[in-house]
Scaffold this active site. Structure first.
Site: not given
Ligand code: 26Q
Length: 756
Positions: A313, A493-494, A499, A600, A604
């Site tokens: 992702h 978004k986050r 972003k 996503t 929406k």
């Molecule tokens: C990794 C290492 C250490 C701590 C945290 C993390 C971590 C935590 C959360 C890595 C990734 C996430 C979340 C990622 C995420 O939400 N990605 C999003 O996924 C969506 C669904 O596929 C995409 O539409 C977005 O583009 C993408 O940013």
């Protein structure tokens, strides 16, 4: 279910007449009814079953969604109304589950909905976080985090009698499994299994969101993504991840055995989707557990590799998980010899350090483990998958071209259209029938109606209704007043530098300065931001601070506030998204090209008739292809240019700053008198320095084109009919972005489940 029957069941469950019941009692009774109906639809699978393991499930409130999917929503709403009860009051009693943080978690929730809708047997597996992600509030113009105690005795989770022993750091923990039903639209029901420990102690969280990170038996499932700025935090994450996947492996083996598997044929019974790298340890853990069932290592590796598939992702290097082997030795020593075998095989086979699982620093690369030992690796939008294949994971693509595939993300129409925007959904259904709810490609039938003036006016009317509803809600819940005659422009978004909320903010400053100079815009714009920043992400919090400060400066200016408003909503979550997205006219999707895997939210917004202002990034590229140049506002560098610029290391933000006086003024404003007197010097200066000396996500090169395109968009907005047509085309061409389509693709290419 006929409405008389609903009434009978409701009153029987209540033990009294609806009129005499409190909203809480009605809520409890409705949960009961939904669960009963769902239980009947939870059938034993034919053939393979999917297990979707994920650290996050951002499911949102469940009452309305379940009632819509079960086909009883309208009847229940009308019935309650007869007795003077309002369904929205009952909805408000429900607390939003705090089980996710962003896109990846919301995608998992959309997937569960689509799986059940398509009649596919697929359960989610995750953790039952007691506080999940923090609640965001603003104090002194800064984000503050407070615990979100969302769990309540009156909820959807059912404590099962099931649980397993999990050994971590030599200590035995016994889990408890909580379940909730996932209903599909006119489909089957599946389950979401959330594992927990009975010993977890909520009182560990006392002051803010911090807690003692060493007491695993008390803190294991308190929070999603505990702060990992120290070793204890990082280790806690490993504990969480192992706990999640060890329970998952037990459950998968148990269910498969009970359905007749002898485990040698596990792949005929179970397929496991690994949602990003967080559940990666399921690979060695399942191998280990198969060993306990008498299967030798070589065969176990083969079985597991045939059961597991991996979704990537993100392309941000810092999000690719790596764990020091020494941590794994401490917490999960039982996995280490297995991971070493897995690594040795790769080393022997390829003799290439770049693809090794355990690198020369004894760091374990989770994504590499996934790619080597699963049969499918997919990206989440076409551009993203191409970048994985051609640059980020190139070495792996060369080894296994056949494993790589794309699955462009999608969203469930049930929540993001029917539930969030019933006005629009009903309107479309009146024109083209309700088939699109289940067969999203039918949405394209709506397009012919866009040649009628009436339809365009109706679309504008519906948008106005949704804007007014949002305005009322913001006034009621936050005491924020917005002008519904203004353009609603949103970025929700986050918060992350890639972003580029800061780019949006620079435009806001530019417009503010123009107004101050007497350049009066045709129409007011309200710029909405909704975003949580990770608690330890300093610059992200500085950006939030800057947004709030600028917003207050504008509010306080009697002239500028007539033409411009910035609204930073606190605690953006699924519930708020459902209210904001339908009211949006311009959707900001302005990540630096190549950085947003898919997005996503962009889908929406599109489905709800907002027009995108965006870069050629993630799924924006596909949205652009569907709607054509006229119905989207595209700007900015291309992903290949960006990738090249990073390779060369040639980017220098100061040169843009020096060249472009408009940009310079906007950036300087961050540390000018006005901002500094209202805001904090430290936060503003740090953001200013970051932009000037680094600007890692290249906001400056995209700034002038962004401004041009955004202003063109607002100009075009004034031709109301032409704008309505753009909205309509966005709606009519959103069919591809249904998660039903995405799930069908996963199923055809990866899972091969049989519907029932
Ligand atoms: C990794 C290492 C250490 C701590 C945290 C993390 C971590 C935590 C959360 C890595 C990734 C996430 C979340 C990622 C995420 O939400 N990605 C999003 O996924 C969506 C669904 O596929 C995409 O539409 C977005 O583009 C993408 O940013």
């Amino acid at each position: 279910m006929p409405v008389e029957h609903i009434k009978l069941v409701l009153e029987t469950t209540l033990g009294k007449s609806i009129a005499d019941a409190t909203n809480e009692e009605i809520y409890a009774a409705l949960i009961n009814i939904v669960q009963g109906l769902a239980a009947n639809k939870n059938k034993i699978p034919h053939g393979r079953k999917l297990y979707y393991i994920s650290a996050e499930f951002l499911i949102g409130k469940l009452l309305s969604n379940n009632m819509i999917n079960l086909g009883i929503f309208d009847d229940v709403r009308d019935l309650l109304k007869e007795y003077g009860k309002d369904i929205t009051d009952i909805e408000e009693l429900e607390l939003e589950p705090s089980l996710g943080n962003g896109g990846l978690g919301r995608l998992a929730a959309c997937f569960l909905d689509s799986l059940a809708t398509l009649g596919l047997s697929g359960d989610g597996i995750g953790l039952n976080y007691h506080f999940g992600l923090f609640k965001q509030t603003f104090k002194n113009n800064l984000q503050t985090e407070i615990p979100d105690h969302w769990l309540s005795p009156l909820g959807w989770l059912t404590r099962t009698g099931e649980g397993y022993d999990v050994i971590m750091a030599g200590k035995k923990y016994h889990s408890t499994m909580y379940d909730l039903y996932v209903t599909g639209y006119k489909g089957r029901a599946n389950k979401l299994h959330l594992f927990d420990l009975d010993t977890v102690d909520d009182t560990l969280i006392a002051d803010g969101i911090g807690f003692n990170k060493k007491k695993i038996s008390k803190n294991l499932t308190l929070c999603l993504y505990p702060d990992d700025s120290d070793d204890d935090g990082r280790k806690l994450r490993i504990y969480q991840q192992y706990f999640m996947v060890s329970n998952a492996a037990h459950l998968i083996i148990e269910e498969s055995l009970s359905r007749g598997s002898d485990l040698h044929d596990l792949f005929d019974y179970a397929v496991i989707q690994i949602n990003d790298t967080h559940p990666t340890m399921v690979i060695p853990e399942l191998i280990r557990q198969l060993g306990e069932h008498g299967i030798n290592m070589t065969e176990a590796i083969d079985i597991v590799s045939k059961c597991c598939a991996y979704t990537n992702h993100t392309i941000l290097a810092e999000a690719l998980e790596k764990w020091p082997l020494s941590y794994l030795e401490e917490i999960v020593p039982q996995l280490v010899p297995i991971i070493e075998v897995l690594d040795n095989r790769i080393r022997r086979k390829f003799n290439d350090e770049k693809v090794a699982i355990i690198d020369s620093n004894d760091t374990v690369h989770m994504a590499r483990l996934d790619i080597h030992y699963t049969y499918s690796t997919n990206g989440v939008a076409s551009l993203h998958t191409e970048i994985l294949k051609n640059s980020e994971l190139k070495d792996f693509y060369n080894l296994y071209p056949e494993k790589f595939n794309n699955k462009t993300n999608g969203i469930t129409y049930r929540r993001w259209l029917l539930q969030a925007n019933p006005e629009l959904a009903d309107y479309i259904a009146k024109k083209i029938g309700p088939g699109f709810i289940r067969y999203s490609e039918e949405l394209s039938d709506f397009e012919v109606y866009l040649n009628q003036e009436d339809t365009l006016n109706d679309l504008l009317t519906i948008k106005k209704v949704k804007k007014t509803q949002l305005a009322d809600y913001l006034l009621k819940t936050r005491n924020i007043t917005v002008d519904t005659e203004s353009i609603f422009d949103m970025q929700t978004k986050r918060l992350h530098e890639y972003k580029r909320q800061q780019l949006n903010l620079l435009w806001v400053i530019k417009r503010y300065l123009e107004i101050k100079q007497g350049l009066i815009p045709k129409r007011k714009v309200t710029v909405f931001f909704g975003a949580k920043a990770a608690p330890a992400y300093t610059i992200a919090k500085d950006i939030i601070h800057a947004i709030i400060v600028i917003s207050k400066i504008i509010d306080a200016d009697p002239v500028a506030s007539k033409y411009l408003q910035v609204v930073m909503v606190d605690n953006y979550n699924v519930t708020l998204a459902e209210k904001m997205i339908p009211a949006c006219e311009f959707s900001e999707q302005i990540s630096l090209a190549s950085k947003e895997a898919s997005g996503t939210g962009n889908m929406k917004y599109m489905l709800n008739g907002a027009v995108t202002i965006g870069t050629e990034d993630g799924a924006n590229v596909e949205i652009h292809n569907f709607v054509g140049d006229k119905n989207i506002y595209i700007f900015g560098m291309q992903s290949d240019e960006v990738i090249k610029a990073y390779e060369k290391g040639s980017y220098n933000s100061k040169s843009y700053y020096k060249k472009d006086p408009v940009l310079k003024k906007a950036v300087d404003f961050l540390v000018g008198k006005e901002a500094m007197s209202l805001g904090n010097k430290e936060n503003l200066k740090r953001l200013y320095d970051e932009l000037l000396n680094k600007d890692w996500f290249m906001t400056f090169p995209d700034f002038s084109e962004y401004c041009k395109v955004r202003e063109k968009a607002y100009e075009d907005y004034e031709d109301r009919e032409a704008f309505a047509k753009k909205c309509g085309i966005n709606i009519a061409r959103a069919g591809f972005f249904s998660s039903d389509r995405t799930i069908k693709e996963y199923n055809n290419d990866i899972w091969h489940l049989e519907a029932n």
